[in-house]
Design a protein around this motif. Structure first.
Motif, PDB file in Angstrom:
ATOM      1  N   TYR A  65       0.838  -1.199   0.000  1.00  0.00           N
ATOM      2  CA  TYR A  65       0.000   0.000   0.000  1.00  0.00           C
ATOM      3  C   TYR A  65       0.875   1.251   0.000  1.00  0.00           C
ATOM      4  CZ  TYR A  65      -3.652   3.305   1.371  1.00  0.00           C
ATOM      5  OH  TYR A  65      -4.515   4.371   1.407  1.00  0.00           O
ATOM      6  N   TYR A  66       1.852   1.261   0.872  1.00  0.00           N
ATOM      7  CA  TYR A  66       2.756   2.409   0.984  1.00  0.00           C
ATOM      8  C   TYR A  66       3.458   2.680  -0.343  1.00  0.00           C
ATOM      9  CZ  TYR A  66       6.688   5.252   2.618  1.00  0.00           C
ATOM     10  OH  TYR A  66       7.615   6.245   2.777  1.00  0.00           O
ATOM     11  N   VAL A  67       4.024   1.645  -0.948  1.00  0.00           N
ATOM     12  CA  VAL A  67       4.768   1.792  -2.193  1.00  0.00           C
ATOM     13  C   VAL A  67       3.858   2.263  -3.331  1.00  0.00           C
ATOM     14  CG1 VAL A  67       6.042   0.500  -3.963  1.00  0.00           C
ATOM     15  CG2 VAL A  67       6.588   0.178  -1.556  1.00  0.00           C
ATOM     16  N   SER A  68       2.615   1.787  -3.331  1.00  0.00           N
ATOM     17  CA  SER A  68       1.711   2.171  -4.418  1.00  0.00           C
ATOM     18  C   SER A  68       1.123   3.573  -4.243  1.00  0.00           C
ATOM     19  CB  SER A  68       0.590   1.144  -4.572  1.00  0.00           C
ATOM     20  OG  SER A  68      -0.289   1.196  -3.476  1.00  0.00           O
ATOM     21  N   GLU A  78       4.625   5.054   9.461  1.00  0.00           N
ATOM     22  CA  GLU A  78       3.734   5.640  10.467  1.00  0.00           C
ATOM     23  C   GLU A  78       3.651   7.165  10.332  1.00  0.00           C
ATOM     24  OE1 GLU A  78       3.673   3.443  14.493  1.00  0.00           O
ATOM     25  OE2 GLU A  78       5.655   3.033  13.637  1.00  0.00           O
ATOM     26  N   LYS A  79       4.753   7.778   9.953  1.00  0.00           N
ATOM     27  CA  LYS A  79       4.786   9.225   9.783  1.00  0.00           C
ATOM     28  C   LYS A  79       4.000   9.654   8.535  1.00  0.00           C
ATOM     29  CE  LYS A  79       8.450  11.533   8.287  1.00  0.00           C
ATOM     30  NZ  LYS A  79       9.844  11.965   8.197  1.00  0.00           N
ATOM     31  N   THR A  80       3.975   8.792   7.537  1.00  0.00           N
ATOM     32  CA  THR A  80       3.400   9.145   6.244  1.00  0.00           C
ATOM     33  C   THR A  80       1.917   8.800   6.105  1.00  0.00           C
ATOM     34  OG1 THR A  80       5.564   8.772   5.232  1.00  0.00           O
ATOM     35  CG2 THR A  80       3.668   8.818   3.748  1.00  0.00           C
ATOM     36  N   LEU A  81       1.531   7.605   6.528  1.00  0.00           N
ATOM     37  CA  LEU A  81       0.159   7.168   6.302  1.00  0.00           C
ATOM     38  C   LEU A  81      -0.836   7.981   7.132  1.00  0.00           C
ATOM     39  CD1 LEU A  81       0.392   3.262   6.071  1.00  0.00           C
ATOM     40  CD2 LEU A  81       0.493   4.955   4.239  1.00  0.00           C
ATOM     41  N   THR A  82      -1.951   8.261   6.529  1.00  0.00           N
ATOM     42  CA  THR A  82      -3.010   9.027   7.182  1.00  0.00           C
ATOM     43  C   THR A  82      -3.993   8.084   7.879  1.00  0.00           C
ATOM     44  OG1 THR A  82      -4.487   8.938   5.271  1.00  0.00           O
ATOM     45  CG2 THR A  82      -2.863  10.742   5.324  1.00  0.00           C
ATOM     46  N   ASP A 134      -5.700   6.147   5.302  1.00  0.00           N
ATOM     47  CA  ASP A 134      -4.866   5.045   4.812  1.00  0.00           C
ATOM     48  C   ASP A 134      -4.972   3.837   5.747  1.00  0.00           C
ATOM     49  OD1 ASP A 134      -3.808   6.473   2.599  1.00  0.00           O
ATOM     50  OD2 ASP A 134      -2.185   7.301   3.819  1.00  0.00           O
ATOM     51  N   TRP A 135      -4.835   4.099   7.051  1.00  0.00           N
ATOM     52  CA  TRP A 135      -4.888   3.011   8.022  1.00  0.00           C
ATOM     53  C   TRP A 135      -6.267   2.353   8.026  1.00  0.00           C
ATOM     54  CZ3 TRP A 135      -0.699   0.802   9.279  1.00  0.00           C
ATOM     55  CH2 TRP A 135       0.469   1.525   9.438  1.00  0.00           C
ATOM     56  N   ASN A 136      -7.314   3.150   7.894  1.00  0.00           N
ATOM     57  CA  ASN A 136      -8.673   2.586   7.832  1.00  0.00           C
ATOM     58  C   ASN A 136      -8.831   1.707   6.603  1.00  0.00           C
ATOM     59  OD1 ASN A 136      -9.462   3.800  10.235  1.00  0.00           O
ATOM     60  ND2 ASN A 136     -10.312   5.600   9.200  1.00  0.00           N
ATOM     61  N   SER A 137      -8.303   2.144   5.488  1.00  0.00           N
ATOM     62  CA  SER A 137      -8.355   1.349   4.264  1.00  0.00           C
ATOM     63  C   SER A 137      -7.606   0.034   4.439  1.00  0.00           C
ATOM     64  CB  SER A 137      -7.760   2.145   3.097  1.00  0.00           C
ATOM     65  OG  SER A 137      -7.697   1.350   1.947  1.00  0.00           O
ATOM     66  N   LEU A 138      -6.416   0.114   5.017  1.00  0.00           N
ATOM     67  CA  LEU A 138      -5.626  -1.106   5.255  1.00  0.00           C
ATOM     68  C   LEU A 138      -6.343  -2.058   6.211  1.00  0.00           C
ATOM     69  CD1 LEU A 138      -2.118   0.513   5.471  1.00  0.00           C
ATOM     70  CD2 LEU A 138      -2.783  -1.305   3.872  1.00  0.00           C
ATOM     71  N   GLN A 139      -6.898  -1.508   7.276  1.00  0.00           N
ATOM     72  CA  GLN A 139      -7.599  -2.340   8.252  1.00  0.00           C
ATOM     73  C   GLN A 139      -8.773  -3.067   7.595  1.00  0.00           C
ATOM     74  OE1 GLN A 139      -6.502  -2.658  11.636  1.00  0.00           O
ATOM     75  NE2 GLN A 139      -7.820  -4.430  11.428  1.00  0.00           N
ATOM     76  N   SER A 140      -9.458  -2.395   6.688  1.00  0.00           N
ATOM     77  CA  SER A 140     -10.604  -3.018   6.019  1.00  0.00           C
ATOM     78  C   SER A 140     -10.170  -4.141   5.079  1.00  0.00           C
ATOM     79  CB  SER A 140     -11.410  -1.974   5.248  1.00  0.00           C
ATOM     80  OG  SER A 140     -10.706  -1.549   4.098  1.00  0.00           O
ATOM     81  N   GLN A 141      -8.919  -4.102   4.638  1.00  0.00           N
ATOM     82  CA  GLN A 141      -8.403  -5.149   3.752  1.00  0.00           C
ATOM     83  C   GLN A 141      -7.856  -6.353   4.517  1.00  0.00           C
ATOM     84  OE1 GLN A 141      -5.709  -3.624   0.642  1.00  0.00           O
ATOM     85  NE2 GLN A 141      -6.429  -1.591   1.229  1.00  0.00           N
ATOM     86  N   TRP A 142      -7.600  -6.163   5.797  1.00  0.00           N
ATOM     87  CA  TRP A 142      -7.020  -7.239   6.604  1.00  0.00           C
ATOM     88  C   TRP A 142      -8.132  -8.051   7.245  1.00  0.00           C
ATOM     89  CZ3 TRP A 142      -2.805  -9.793   6.535  1.00  0.00           C
ATOM     90  CH2 TRP A 142      -2.461 -10.633   7.599  1.00  0.00           C
ATOM     91  N   GLU A 143      -8.037  -9.337   7.101  1.00  0.00           N
ATOM     92  CA  GLU A 143      -9.053 -10.200   7.685  1.00  0.00           C
ATOM     93  C   GLU A 143      -8.859 -10.255   9.193  1.00  0.00           C
ATOM     94  OE1 GLU A 143      -9.832 -13.760   5.680  1.00  0.00           O
ATOM     95  OE2 GLU A 143      -9.586 -12.843   3.719  1.00  0.00           O
TER      96      GLU A 143
END
Length: 175
Positions: free
Chosen positions: A63-66, A136-140, A143-152
């Motif tokens: 996610y970060y790289v993209s 951690e400094k970069t993601l908003t 972003d974290w909410n989006s990642l959390q929704s992708q993680w089972e």
């Protein structure tokens, strides 16, 4: 939160690496070594770290790289996770050979154990000292909410979770 669980896993893996380092010291001091404990540690790393921890990190790293410039070399961590999986499998085979009474000189085993511990430790240090702080400094929050929704749903940790799996009881007691 995903990143908190990654830091927790890193702390737990560091505890296991300290235990392996103690066993390495015992080998070098020609003292008794608990090879079953070494096997259980490697088994945990194969069963939990490779199947749950690294994929969680990879989700964040991809996610970060993209979405952001990769100033910290985050993209290379995918390959490093694959290399660690190969190293772990090879080391697990060596431990199993010893437990099946194969003749492997202890100095050779100690060298392999040292290499295993050092590569694992180096990987953790890279993630903790530069990669995760940059992420951690970069993601908003979005972003974290989006990642959390992708993680089972979070997998129950068989060693450090609320209930220790039977196969890891002896290892948990050693920690």
């Amino acid at each position: 939160m995903l990143v908190a669980s990654i830091h927790r896993d890193h702390s737990n893996i560091s505890r296991l690496l300290r235990l392996l380092t103690q066993n390495l010291g015992a080998i070098r001091d020609e003292k008794p070594v608990n090879f079953g404990q070494i096997r259980d540690t490697v088994m945990y790393l194969q069963e939990y770290a490779e199947k749950y921890h690294h994929p969680k990190e990879d989700l964040i790293y991809h996610y970060y790289v993209s979405h952001y410039d990769d100033h910290e070399g985050v993209a290379k961590l995918d390959a490093e996770h694959e290399e660690l999986a190969v190293l772990t499998a090879e080391f697990a085979d060596t431990v199993e050979m010893i437990l099946m009474d194969a003749v492997i000189p202890l100095d050779l085993f100690a060298d392999r154990l040292n290499k295993f511990v050092e590569q694992q430790r180096s990987h953790l240090e890279l993630e903790e000292s530069s990669v995760l702080p940059a992420i951690e400094k970069t993601l908003t929050t979005d972003d974290w909410n989006s990642l959390q929704s992708q993680w089972e749903e979070e997998e129950q940790d068989p060693l450090f979770g609320e209930q220790v799996a039977v196969r890891f009881k002896e290892l948990a007691a050693a920690l």
